[in-house]
Enzyme design. Sequence first.
Site, PDB file in Angstrom:
ATOM      1  N   CYS A 132       0.822  -1.218   0.000  1.00  0.00           N
ATOM      2  CA  CYS A 132       0.000   0.000   0.000  1.00  0.00           C
ATOM      3  C   CYS A 132       0.855   1.267   0.000  1.00  0.00           C
ATOM      4  CB  CYS A 132      -0.968  -0.021   1.177  1.00  0.00           C
ATOM      5  SG  CYS A 132      -0.222  -0.359   2.788  1.00  0.00           S
ATOM      6  N   PHE A 133       1.801   1.373   0.930  1.00  0.00           N
ATOM      7  CA  PHE A 133       2.702   2.527   0.929  1.00  0.00           C
ATOM      8  C   PHE A 133       3.480   2.589  -0.387  1.00  0.00           C
ATOM      9  CE2 PHE A 133       2.897   2.989   5.765  1.00  0.00           C
ATOM     10  CZ  PHE A 133       2.432   4.295   5.760  1.00  0.00           C
TER      11      PHE A 133
END
Length: 322
Positions: A132-133
């Site tokens: 996600c990051f």
Amino acid sequence: MIKAGIIGGAGYTAGELIRLLINHPETEIVFINSTSNAGNKITDVHEGLYGECDLTFTDELPLEDIDVLFFCTAHGDTKKFMESHNIPEELKIIDLSMDYRIASPDHDFIYGLPELNRRATCTAKHVANPGCFATCIQLGLLPLAKHLMLNEDVMVNAITGSTGAGVKPGATSHFSWRNNNMSVYKAFEHQHVPEIKQSLKQLQNSFDAEIDFIPYRGDFPRGIFATLVVKTKVALEEIVRMYEEYYAKDSFVHIVDKNIDLKQVVNTNKCLIHLEKHGDKLLIISCIDNLLKGASGQAVHNMNLMFNLEETVGLRLKPSAF
């Protein structure tokens, strides 16, 4: 219809994936495997699916009956499964864990960031869904790497919602600790940095700078809001043109003139990017929903590409801004 199976069905990403697939016009869920919940109704765990899903969890694995298999498992479990099971030759696999994100001669998984590897994803049999990051940060940097502009260290600050920590409660995820609170974790050591560097080097082979990444825990449930600072003397107008050209054929990334807010992307598969120039510093603001563009939405996006569907099918979602 695309027949889908899910392994690891009890977590947040699995819940969002189930929601997307049951509303996808070209997909049918055949099984949702969960050893800890076998025999229980899906709605016993994912209560938000009442009235939409009457399936039950199973501990069976009818792999011959499906076209695509999603892994929503803990890191390390997909690799163990792949090594211990006979996988049908034609079965497509999308892994949401980090087991196969780093390229290696030991596996054939394609890194499934469509905005970077669209063509390879379309013909892939095995896809590793990005972190996600990593998704949020890469989308903020890819156009610069394409133009060989990443020649100094990149400073990144990004804050994530509590769902990023997973469904199992921990000391830093309890409401009484998380609410009205903020903290740094894994500064300069986050596990997503290697996959970010891998992608940037794919576009800019000379890239050898540092990604100085400081992650923050936020007191909201979902979303990632990242600010990135890069030094450059190139004019803002030219940089905006580079970004718009790079993402011209990508349905989910949008370059926005006005400053952006996290709520504009929560509950969507979008990434919004805003650019500002302050002297020789370029400020890049990038935000996504960590559970959708950062996980399950991107997995469905990859599935659409792998099965030659229009990429937005099942992903035209309204942000929960109000």
